[in-house]
Design an enzyme around this catalytic site. Structure first.
Site, PDB file in Angstrom:
ATOM      1  CD  GLU A  90       3.754  -2.933  -2.980  1.00 21.50           C
ATOM      2  OE1 GLU A  90       2.150  -1.680  -2.765  1.00 21.50           O
ATOM      3  OE2 GLU A  90       4.077  -2.610  -2.323  1.00 21.50           O
ATOM      4  CG  HIS A 160      -1.871   8.214  -2.394  1.00 27.26           C
ATOM      5  ND1 HIS A 160      -1.714   8.669  -0.623  1.00 27.26           N
ATOM      6  CD2 HIS A 160      -1.971   7.566  -1.659  1.00 27.26           C
ATOM      7  CE1 HIS A 160      -1.223   7.770   0.501  1.00 27.26           C
ATOM      8  NE2 HIS A 160      -1.780   6.609  -0.581  1.00 27.26           N
TER       9      HIS A 160
END
Length: 355
Positions: A90, A160
């Site tokens: 990321e 998540h």
């Protein structure tokens, strides 16, 4: 990448297009086809690539469509040089996006889940947000848009399901945008991509397939930093964003059965947020309730509460109420207890009215 699956043109044409005003939005919705939220996102990305040859879409697995299929078909249509996979990194994705945008391109980076945006935090906060300021406005990376799905999904657990919007709302130089529906998502995403500032675009993953409405097939943008009053009322003001709006609207409907008139506002852009619209509403109703999925302590609801207390102190009839996530890691089996539900909001509405 596959392992992550298991963890669950040009500026002048943009200016010619212009923004859709709030008066135009209902007309726009009647002129399209019914699609769900991830399809609306796909349409926006397709239009961004089609109308600007400098636009690029990249991230983990985006070439085949990504985990939620938001980028399906884009690589086939626009080529693998404009829609391409990146390594599972990321920090590298955002760093590459900053460099690409700094060269005058439209960099549209996808972080597969908002929970994994933290490795890129330094690039976003210390590089993207400060690029223009530190150069004395000589350089910028305003063409950078970071898309990422956030919030509850029903079974995501603590890795998540997080809602990290408040982290980025603390950073001058960024814009933070959260849509509530397919029509909003398409218009707001196109506005973010074409905005001359780096933006964080948080997509409510719960609604990717659940939410569906008429969305125009043509190109349109909705204004940033402009809240929308989606339900008018006189007794209490409710403010939220993203997936929480549908929960709040259900609470408003139930409150109405008890004779309580609720005004519901979708903030849409969190930074810079539309204080004037919220202030005008609270001065009318005398009461405010803010609801979001993120934990209550340090959540963006605290900023709204403080600002309205400063601006509307003499008009408030009760303390500002906040119905938010709990101050715990996001749970798995206990998700129903964690979430700010319709009943929690309804109880808070009644408590505020009876204060």
């Amino acid at each position: 990448m596959a392992t992550r699956l298991n963890r669950l043109s040009r500026w002048h044409s943009v200016f010619k297009r212009g923004y859709s005003t709030s008066a135009d939005e209902h007309k726009l919705q009647r002129s399209g086809k019914t699609v769900n939220l991830f399809t609306a996102i796909n349409q926006a990305l397709s239009l961004a690539l089609e109308t600007d040859p400098r636009a690029y879409v990249f991230g983990e697995d985006v070439r085949f469509g990504g985990v939620f299929r938001c980028t399906t078909g884009l690589a086939d249509r626009f080529g693998k040089s404009r829609v391409f996979n990146t390594p599972l990194c990321e920090q590298g994705i955002v760093g590459f996006g900053i460099g690409l945008a700094a060269m005058g391109n439209r960099a549209i980076a996808e972080i597969q889940f908002a929970d994994y945006i933290y490795p890129a935090f330094d690039q976003i906060v210390n590089e993207a947000a400060k690029f223009r300021y530190r150069s004395g406005n000589q350089f910028n990376c305003g063409g950078l848009t970071i898309r990422t799905p956030y919030g509850a999904v029903g079974h995501g657990g603590h890795y998540h399901s997080q809602s990290p919007e408040a982290f980025f709302c603390h950073v001058p130089g960024l814009k933070v945008v959260v849509p509530r529906s397919p029509h909003q998502a398409k218009g707001l995403l196109l506005a973010c991509i074409r905005d001359p500032n780096p933006t964080i675009f948080l997509e409510p993953k719960w609604l990717y397939r659940l939410a569906a409405e008429e969305v125009p097939e043509h190109d349109y943008m909705l204004p940033l930093s402009q809240a929308e009053v989606i339900r008018e009322g006189s007794d209490i003001t409710l403010v939220g964003w993203g997936a929480q709006l549908s929960v709040m609207e259900q609470a408003c409907v139930d409150a109405e059965k008890d004779g309580i008139s609720c005004e519901l506002i979708d903030l849409r852009t969190l930074i810079p947020w539309d204080k004037e619209t919220v202030e005008a509403s609270v001065k009318k109703t005398g009461r405010l309730l803010v609801s979001h999925e993120a934990p209550v302590t340090g959540g963006f609801g605290a900023e709204i509460s403080a600002s309205i207390a400063e601006r509307c102190f003499l008009r408030l009839e009760a303390p500002v109420a906040r119905i938010c996530g709990l101050d715990t890691p996001f749970p798995l089996v206990f998700e129903p207890f964690y979430m700010p539900t319709k009943n929690k909001i309804l109880d808070a509405i009644k408590a505020t009215l009876n204060y």
